[in-house]
Design a protein around this motif. Structure first.
Motif, mmCIF file in Angstrom:
data_model
loop_
_atom_site.group_PDB
_atom_site.id
_atom_site.type_symbol
_atom_site.label_atom_id
_atom_site.label_comp_id
_atom_site.label_asym_id
_atom_site.label_seq_id
_atom_site.Cartn_x
_atom_site.Cartn_y
_atom_site.Cartn_z
ATOM 1 N N ASN A 1 33.221 34.361 52.594
ATOM 2 C CA ASN A 1 34.073 33.457 51.817
ATOM 3 C C ASN A 1 33.557 33.279 50.396
ATOM 4 O O ASN A 1 34.334 33.210 49.439
ATOM 5 N N ALA A 2 32.246 33.186 50.244
ATOM 6 C CA ALA A 2 31.675 33.061 48.903
ATOM 7 C C ALA A 2 31.946 34.317 48.076
ATOM 8 O O ALA A 2 32.298 34.238 46.895
ATOM 9 N N ALA A 3 31.788 35.493 48.710
ATOM 10 C CA ALA A 3 32.068 36.736 47.995
ATOM 11 C C ALA A 3 33.536 36.832 47.599
ATOM 12 O O ALA A 3 33.869 37.357 46.533
ATOM 13 N N VAL A 4 34.420 36.313 48.439
ATOM 14 C CA VAL A 4 35.849 36.327 48.135
ATOM 15 C C VAL A 4 36.132 35.546 46.851
ATOM 16 O O VAL A 4 36.970 35.941 46.042
ATOM 17 N N VAL A 5 35.439 34.436 46.663
ATOM 18 C CA VAL A 5 35.601 33.676 45.419
ATOM 19 C C VAL A 5 35.203 34.538 44.227
ATOM 20 O O VAL A 5 35.881 34.544 43.187
ATOM 21 N N GLY A 6 34.114 35.276 44.362
ATOM 22 C CA GLY A 6 33.697 36.160 43.279
ATOM 23 C C GLY A 6 34.696 37.262 43.013
ATOM 24 O O GLY A 6 34.979 37.603 41.852
ATOM 25 N N LEU A 7 35.260 37.838 44.064
ATOM 26 C CA LEU A 7 36.286 38.872 43.892
ATOM 27 C C LEU A 7 37.521 38.312 43.200
ATOM 28 O O LEU A 7 38.138 38.978 42.367
ATOM 29 N N LEU A 8 37.890 37.083 43.543
ATOM 30 C CA LEU A 8 39.029 36.461 42.881
ATOM 31 C C LEU A 8 38.720 36.175 41.416
ATOM 32 O O LEU A 8 39.599 36.311 40.550
ATOM 33 N N LEU A 9 37.472 35.811 41.123
ATOM 34 C CA LEU A 9 37.071 35.603 39.731
ATOM 35 C C LEU A 9 37.203 36.892 38.934
ATOM 36 O O LEU A 9 37.699 36.890 37.795
ATOM 37 N N ALA A 10 36.784 38.013 39.512
ATOM 38 C CA ALA A 10 36.925 39.300 38.827
ATOM 39 C C ALA A 10 38.395 39.641 38.619
ATOM 40 O O ALA A 10 38.786 40.125 37.541
ATOM 41 N N ALA A 11 39.226 39.390 39.637
ATOM 42 C CA ALA A 11 40.654 39.683 39.506
ATOM 43 C C ALA A 11 41.335 38.745 38.511
ATOM 44 O O ALA A 11 42.328 39.116 37.882
ATOM 45 N N PHE A 12 40.797 37.528 38.365
ATOM 46 C CA PHE A 12 41.356 36.610 37.373
ATOM 47 C C PHE A 12 41.205 37.182 35.968
ATOM 48 O O PHE A 12 42.125 37.068 35.134
ATOM 49 N N TYR A 13 40.066 37.807 35.733
ATOM 50 C CA TYR A 13 39.887 38.439 34.419
ATOM 51 C C TYR A 13 40.746 39.687 34.275
ATOM 52 O O TYR A 13 41.449 39.873 33.278
ATOM 53 N N ASN A 14 40.675 40.556 35.282
ATOM 54 C CA ASN A 14 41.429 41.813 35.242
ATOM 55 C C ASN A 14 42.057 42.057 36.612
ATOM 56 O O ASN A 14 41.347 42.228 37.598
ATOM 57 N N PRO A 15 43.402 41.981 36.711
ATOM 58 C CA PRO A 15 44.366 42.168 35.630
ATOM 59 C C PRO A 15 45.029 40.910 35.098
ATOM 60 O O PRO A 15 45.833 40.983 34.158
#
Length: 391
Positions: free
Chosen positions: A333-347
């Motif tokens: 779940n913590a990693a999912v937050v990080g993945l969403l943070l990356a997706a927030f930037y791109n795209p």
């Protein structure tokens, strides 16, 4: 008294027509309808069902609906619940895909789409903040989220994401394996163990064997495989599926970044599960409209959820109390937050924010949605109109 398959379908179809608000709201709708109003299951059994669905990858609210349908009318009931709840939003998203290419090149339409993309910035930002608060409450999980975002931004590939999820599971197990877990409150089991084993094997075959038969990613089987993988490896559903789908389908010859953001924004405005973003992306894959791609994407993204549930149903009361599994999911779940943070930037940000005016409008969208609590069904046409007037 058990329900007929048609009754299950009808009750979930009605919910699918008005269940706005995303997965958390859907779980509230289900409880009011099936626990309070119809007493199809007890409050404790419902809470336990929700807990199981939150632990498994896939769309938690849709899985909860499938479980309720299964408990009332068996496998056909689970299928009826899925079809009823998903059908309204899936039809809307397929129709949107059908008309997307015809209007996307028109100046007025481009203005509308830009307004919708700016609203998507606010939606993903809100999801990111709320998920960060609930899923990263301590320093190890905050660190894991930031590291996951960094890896995804530096190495943007679907295999990077899979590696992050698996690595986070190991770290979560090592850090949280000694956390206390509540004792079981129910001994109810549903489903046969033989059927569960078959469904579990089918789930693994879809994840590991199916890619071996895909010779062309731009085929019905290739589309099904891409969306199956997204549905199988994403915990929490909803906004969480964004980075996985972006890694799978946004590329040259696939879905354009602009179409991806428009479809994601539209998925906020329709009732029912957010995973119905999939038929829009499948329908617009490769440019033009392809109904077979849309259907392959729709069934591909939901198939893992059904198979996993069928595999877990006979063991669910035991699964929900396994400390090692819960510890691993803390890390995931913590990693999912990080993945969403990356997706927030791109795209999301890179393809929506062009200048200071866009920043101001995205901030306005966040203010209206989060502080003033304007409903999403109103926000989408509002920002479509703003985009039409300004761009």
């Amino acid at each position: 008294m058990k329900s007929s398959v048609f009754e299950v379908f009808w009750r979930f179809l009605v919910l699918g027509l008005y269940a706005f608000g995303g997965p958390t709201a859907h779980i509230g709708y289900f409880r009011k309808e099936f626990v309070e109003k119809r007493a199809w299951l007890s409050d404790q059994d419902y809470a336990d069902t929700v807990a199981l669905c939150q632990m498994l990858p896939g769309p938690a609210s849709s899985q909860t609906g499938m479980s309720i349908g299964y408990g009332r009318a068996g496998f056909l009931g689970a299928i009826a619940a899925f079809i009823g709840f998903t059908l309204p939003s899936a039809v809307i998203m397929v129709l949107l895909a059908l008309g997307y290419e015809q209007v996307s090149g028109m100046p007025a339409a481009m203005g509308v789409l830009q307004g919708v993309k700016l609203f998507a910035v606010a939606v993903v930002a809100d999801a990111l903040i709320n998920m960060g608060k609930s899923l990263c409450p301590d320093r190890p999980r905050v660190t894991l989220a930031i590291v996951a975002a960094g890896f995804m931004l530096l190495l943007p590939h679907v295999f990077t994401q899979v590696g992050i999820v698996l690595g986070a599971a190991v770290i979560g197990y090592l850090v949280y394996r000694n956390q206390p877990v509540q004792a079981p409150t129910s001994t109810q089991h549903i489903g046969g163990k033989t059927t569960a084993l078959v469904c579990g094997v089918l789930f693994l075959a879809g994840l590991f064997a199916l890619p071996l038969f895909v010779t062309d990613g731009n085929s019905v089987l290739g589309i099904f495989d891409s969306f199956y993988r997204a549905g199988a490896l994403v915990f929490g559903g909803g906004h969480v599926v964004l980075p996985m789908l972006q890694a799978e389908v946004v590329h040259a010859g696939g879905v354009s970044p602009e179409a991806f953001i428009v479809g994601y924004s539209a998925a906020q405005a329709v009732p029912g599960p957010m995973f119905t973003l999939a038929p829009f992306l499948g329908g617009t894959y490769g440019g033009g409209f392809n109904l077979s791609y849309a259907l392959a994407a729709l069934f591909g993204i939901f198939a893992p959820s059904f198979l996993l549930l069928a595999a877990a149903w006979p063991f669910w009361s035991r699964l929900k109390t396994m400390p090692k599994l819960r510890a691993a999911i803390n890390g995931i779940n913590a990693a999912v937050v990080g993945l969403l943070l990356a997706a927030f930037y791109n795209p999301v940000v890179t393809f929506a924010i062009k200048d200071a005016q866009d920043v101001a409008l995205a901030l306005l969208a966040y203010l209206l949605m989060v502080t003033w609590k304007l409903p999403i069904a109103l926000m989408v046409p509002l920002f479509a109109g703003i985009g039409f007037l300004l761009y």
